[in-house]
Scaffold this motif. Structure first.
Motif, PDB file in Angstrom:
ATOM      1  N   GLY A 102     -17.370  27.384  53.935  1.00  0.00           N
ATOM      2  CA  GLY A 102     -16.545  26.473  54.713  1.00  0.00           C
ATOM      3  C   GLY A 102     -15.074  26.823  54.673  1.00  0.00           C
ATOM      4  N   GLU A 103     -14.775  28.107  54.470  1.00  0.00           N
ATOM      5  CA  GLU A 103     -13.396  28.603  54.396  1.00  0.00           C
ATOM      6  C   GLU A 103     -12.621  28.028  53.212  1.00  0.00           C
ATOM      7  OE1 GLU A 103     -10.407  31.261  55.735  1.00  0.00           O
ATOM      8  OE2 GLU A 103     -12.579  31.142  55.864  1.00  0.00           O
ATOM      9  N   LEU A 104     -13.348  27.570  52.171  1.00  0.00           N
ATOM     10  CA  LEU A 104     -12.677  27.237  50.919  1.00  0.00           C
ATOM     11  C   LEU A 104     -12.263  28.549  50.253  1.00  0.00           C
ATOM     12  CD1 LEU A 104     -15.006  24.414  49.522  1.00  0.00           C
ATOM     13  CD2 LEU A 104     -12.774  24.141  50.630  1.00  0.00           C
ATOM     14  N   VAL A 105     -11.128  28.528  49.582  1.00  0.00           N
ATOM     15  CA  VAL A 105     -10.585  29.777  49.039  1.00  0.00           C
ATOM     16  C   VAL A 105     -11.433  30.332  47.901  1.00  0.00           C
ATOM     17  CG1 VAL A 105      -8.226  29.303  49.749  1.00  0.00           C
ATOM     18  CG2 VAL A 105      -9.026  28.462  47.529  1.00  0.00           C
ATOM     19  N   THR A 106     -12.225  29.477  47.263  1.00  0.00           N
ATOM     20  CA  THR A 106     -13.077  29.908  46.154  1.00  0.00           C
ATOM     21  C   THR A 106     -14.157  28.856  45.952  1.00  0.00           C
ATOM     22  OG1 THR A 106     -13.061  30.598  43.816  1.00  0.00           O
ATOM     23  CG2 THR A 106     -11.642  28.750  44.411  1.00  0.00           C
ATOM     24  N   GLY A 107     -14.952  29.001  44.889  1.00  0.00           N
ATOM     25  CA  GLY A 107     -15.931  27.970  44.567  1.00  0.00           C
ATOM     26  C   GLY A 107     -15.266  26.806  43.852  1.00  0.00           C
ATOM     27  N   TYR A 108     -15.761  25.602  44.113  1.00  0.00           N
ATOM     28  CA  TYR A 108     -15.239  24.391  43.475  1.00  0.00           C
ATOM     29  C   TYR A 108     -16.387  23.659  42.795  1.00  0.00           C
ATOM     30  CZ  TYR A 108     -10.862  24.809  46.180  1.00  0.00           C
ATOM     31  OH  TYR A 108      -9.665  25.234  46.716  1.00  0.00           O
ATOM     32  N   LYS A 109     -16.106  23.091  41.613  1.00  0.00           N
ATOM     33  CA  LYS A 109     -17.138  22.355  40.882  1.00  0.00           C
ATOM     34  C   LYS A 109     -16.891  20.850  40.979  1.00  0.00           C
ATOM     35  CE  LYS A 109     -14.653  23.431  36.579  1.00  0.00           C
ATOM     36  NZ  LYS A 109     -14.757  24.160  35.293  1.00  0.00           N
ATOM     37  N   ALA A 110     -17.973  20.095  41.132  1.00  0.00           N
ATOM     38  CA  ALA A 110     -17.877  18.646  41.266  1.00  0.00           C
ATOM     39  C   ALA A 110     -17.471  18.015  39.941  1.00  0.00           C
ATOM     40  CB  ALA A 110     -19.211  18.074  41.740  1.00  0.00           C
ATOM     41  N   VAL A 111     -16.569  17.047  40.018  1.00  0.00           N
ATOM     42  CA  VAL A 111     -16.087  16.340  38.837  1.00  0.00           C
ATOM     43  C   VAL A 111     -16.563  14.884  38.848  1.00  0.00           C
ATOM     44  CG1 VAL A 111     -14.034  15.589  37.568  1.00  0.00           C
ATOM     45  CG2 VAL A 111     -14.041  17.807  38.726  1.00  0.00           C
ATOM     46  N   GLN A 112     -16.416  14.222  39.990  1.00  0.00           N
ATOM     47  CA  GLN A 112     -16.811  12.822  40.101  1.00  0.00           C
ATOM     48  C   GLN A 112     -16.916  12.434  41.559  1.00  0.00           C
ATOM     49  OE1 GLN A 112     -14.586  10.532  41.637  1.00  0.00           O
ATOM     50  NE2 GLN A 112     -12.608  10.648  40.662  1.00  0.00           N
ATOM     51  N   PHE A 113     -17.504  11.255  41.798  1.00  0.00           N
ATOM     52  CA  PHE A 113     -17.441  10.687  43.142  1.00  0.00           C
ATOM     53  C   PHE A 113     -17.117   9.209  43.049  1.00  0.00           C
ATOM     54  CE2 PHE A 113     -22.040  10.363  42.151  1.00  0.00           C
ATOM     55  CZ  PHE A 113     -22.325   9.047  42.515  1.00  0.00           C
ATOM     56  N   HIS A 114     -16.465   8.707  44.085  1.00  0.00           N
ATOM     57  CA  HIS A 114     -16.085   7.296  44.147  1.00  0.00           C
ATOM     58  C   HIS A 114     -16.084   6.852  45.595  1.00  0.00           C
ATOM     59  CE1 HIS A 114     -12.243   9.492  44.588  1.00  0.00           C
ATOM     60  NE2 HIS A 114     -11.977   8.529  45.477  1.00  0.00           N
ATOM     61  N   LEU A 115     -15.859   5.556  45.828  1.00  0.00           N
ATOM     62  CA  LEU A 115     -15.971   5.008  47.178  1.00  0.00           C
ATOM     63  C   LEU A 115     -14.804   4.085  47.501  1.00  0.00           C
ATOM     64  CD1 LEU A 115     -19.299   4.492  45.865  1.00  0.00           C
ATOM     65  CD2 LEU A 115     -19.457   5.074  48.282  1.00  0.00           C
ATOM     66  N   HIS A 116     -14.590   3.918  48.808  1.00  0.00           N
ATOM     67  CA  HIS A 116     -13.601   2.972  49.326  1.00  0.00           C
ATOM     68  C   HIS A 116     -14.301   2.140  50.396  1.00  0.00           C
ATOM     69  CE1 HIS A 116     -10.200   5.131  47.396  1.00  0.00           C
ATOM     70  NE2 HIS A 116     -10.975   6.194  47.612  1.00  0.00           N
ATOM     71  N   TRP A 117     -14.026   0.826  50.436  1.00  0.00           N
ATOM     72  CA  TRP A 117     -14.761  -0.035  51.361  1.00  0.00           C
ATOM     73  C   TRP A 117     -13.907  -1.227  51.815  1.00  0.00           C
ATOM     74  CZ3 TRP A 117     -15.966   0.658  46.193  1.00  0.00           C
ATOM     75  CH2 TRP A 117     -15.742  -0.436  45.337  1.00  0.00           C
ATOM     76  N   GLY A 118     -14.450  -1.963  52.788  1.00  0.00           N
ATOM     77  CA  GLY A 118     -13.758  -3.124  53.341  1.00  0.00           C
ATOM     78  C   GLY A 118     -14.238  -4.411  52.699  1.00  0.00           C
ATOM     79  N   LYS A 119     -14.572  -5.396  53.526  1.00  0.00           N
ATOM     80  CA  LYS A 119     -15.060  -6.684  53.032  1.00  0.00           C
ATOM     81  C   LYS A 119     -16.390  -6.998  53.688  1.00  0.00           C
ATOM     82  CE  LYS A 119     -13.930 -11.606  52.671  1.00  0.00           C
ATOM     83  NZ  LYS A 119     -12.933 -12.671  52.986  1.00  0.00           N
ATOM     84  N   ASP A 120     -17.419  -7.119  52.857  1.00  0.00           N
ATOM     85  CA  ASP A 120     -18.756  -7.486  53.332  1.00  0.00           C
ATOM     86  C   ASP A 120     -19.250  -6.595  54.473  1.00  0.00           C
ATOM     87  OD1 ASP A 120     -19.060  -9.545  51.481  1.00  0.00           O
ATOM     88  OD2 ASP A 120     -18.101 -11.020  52.791  1.00  0.00           O
TER      89      ASP A 120
END
Length: 304
Positions: A102-120
């Motif tokens: 995906g045209e990333l300059v190198t390999g990247y390793k996953a560290v964490q995931f999180h979310l953002h949301w609205g109301k209900d």
């Protein structure tokens, strides 16, 4: 242990500067710094390459180099801890899962995931596409494989790569999210955490064939200190969750006891930055042309 250190590093970088908050947290008894004042909490939030942004699709430049990604160990299941960190829900990735291509300059390793949301289940994504705000947005945070410390990665202009995914409301529940939804219901109190049953990154995101259309731009973390070291990838294909599943996230609480809703940063100006789009359309056209060519060849062969 190494991943726990990395996660602690990320959280401290995001929260140490001052008492920052989202507008839904602000009250007479809790007069914190809302997004328009984040630059007072951390000068980095006043930079000129901030996130999130609105992607205007007709202005996004097609980049032929933005090809498919290669995911390693995304299918591997793992056990982890899910935490209400006072601003979001966060899960550490405690095994080696990487992304490249995906045209990333190198390999990247996953560290964490999180979310953002609205109301209900209402509008709540951080990024928008042509002004459309989705109910929720997933960020899978990666850093360059060469780094063992996120602080060092954030000093690199391309040190962090975040894969962003949008959610849409569906009529039926997404069974792949059962473990996440069940765990979220146990961490409504701020700074609480619980064990997360077996899960893989693959089950959280769309199938590989639906990950070829995406947008790319250079930006920042979306919480203080808003460090401008992030290569953003926003995938067009959405993830379905039912109304009931989306509503579960609104039952969480901020540290001041207010419902954890609207935990997204407002849109930031582009300031001359370019947004690029993958060339999935060209790849599809090429594949269709090849299929047509094969069909014609087979047709001619049969006539003989």
């Amino acid at each position: 242990m190494q991943h726990l250190i990395l996660l602690a590093s990320l959280f401290s970088l995001s929260t140490a500067s001052s008492d920052w908050c989202y507008p839904s947290q602000f009250s007479c008894t809790h007069q914190c710094k809302t997004p328009e004042s984040w630059s007072q909490a951390n000068s980095g939030c006043g930079g000129r390459a901030q996130s999130p942004i609105n992607v205007v699709t007709r202005k996004a430049l097609v980049d032929e180099r933005l090809g498919p990604f290669t995911f390693h160990n995304y299918q591997q299941t793992f056990h982890s801890t899910i935490k209400n960190n006072g601003h979001s829900v966060q899960v550490s990735v405690n095994h080696l899962a990487t992304v490249q291509g995906g045209e990333l300059v190198t390999g990247y390793k996953a560290v964490q995931f999180h979310l953002h949301w609205g109301k209900d289940g209402g509008p709540g994504s951080e990024h928008t596409i042509d002004g459309e705000q989705y109910p929720m947005e997933l960020h899978i945070v990666h850093m360059k494989k060469e780094y063992t410390d996120l602080s060092a990665a954030l000093k690199d202009p391309n040190g962090v790569a975040v894969l962003g995914f949008f959610y849409e409301e569906s009529r039926s529940a997404n069974k792949k999210y059962d473990n996440i939804i069940n765990a979220v219901q146990k961490i409504t109190a701020p700074n609480s955490n619980t064990s997360l049953a077996s899960i893989s990154l693959d089950q959280l995101i769309p199938a590989r064939q639906n990950l070829t259309t995406y947008y790319r731009y250079k930006g920042s973390l979306t919480t203080p200190g808003c460090t401008e070291s992030v290569v953003w990838t926003l995938f067009e294909h959405t993830i379905p969750l039912s109304k009931e599943q989306l509503q579960v996230f609104s039952k969480l609480r901020f540290p001041n006891g207010e419902p954890m809703v609207g935990n997204f940063r407002p849109l930031q100006p582009l300031n001359g930055r370019m947004v690029y789009r993958s060339d999935a359309g060209a790849l599809l056209a090429s594949a269709l042309l090849l299929m047509a060519s094969v069909s014609v060849t087979l047709g001619l062969s049969q006539r003989r």
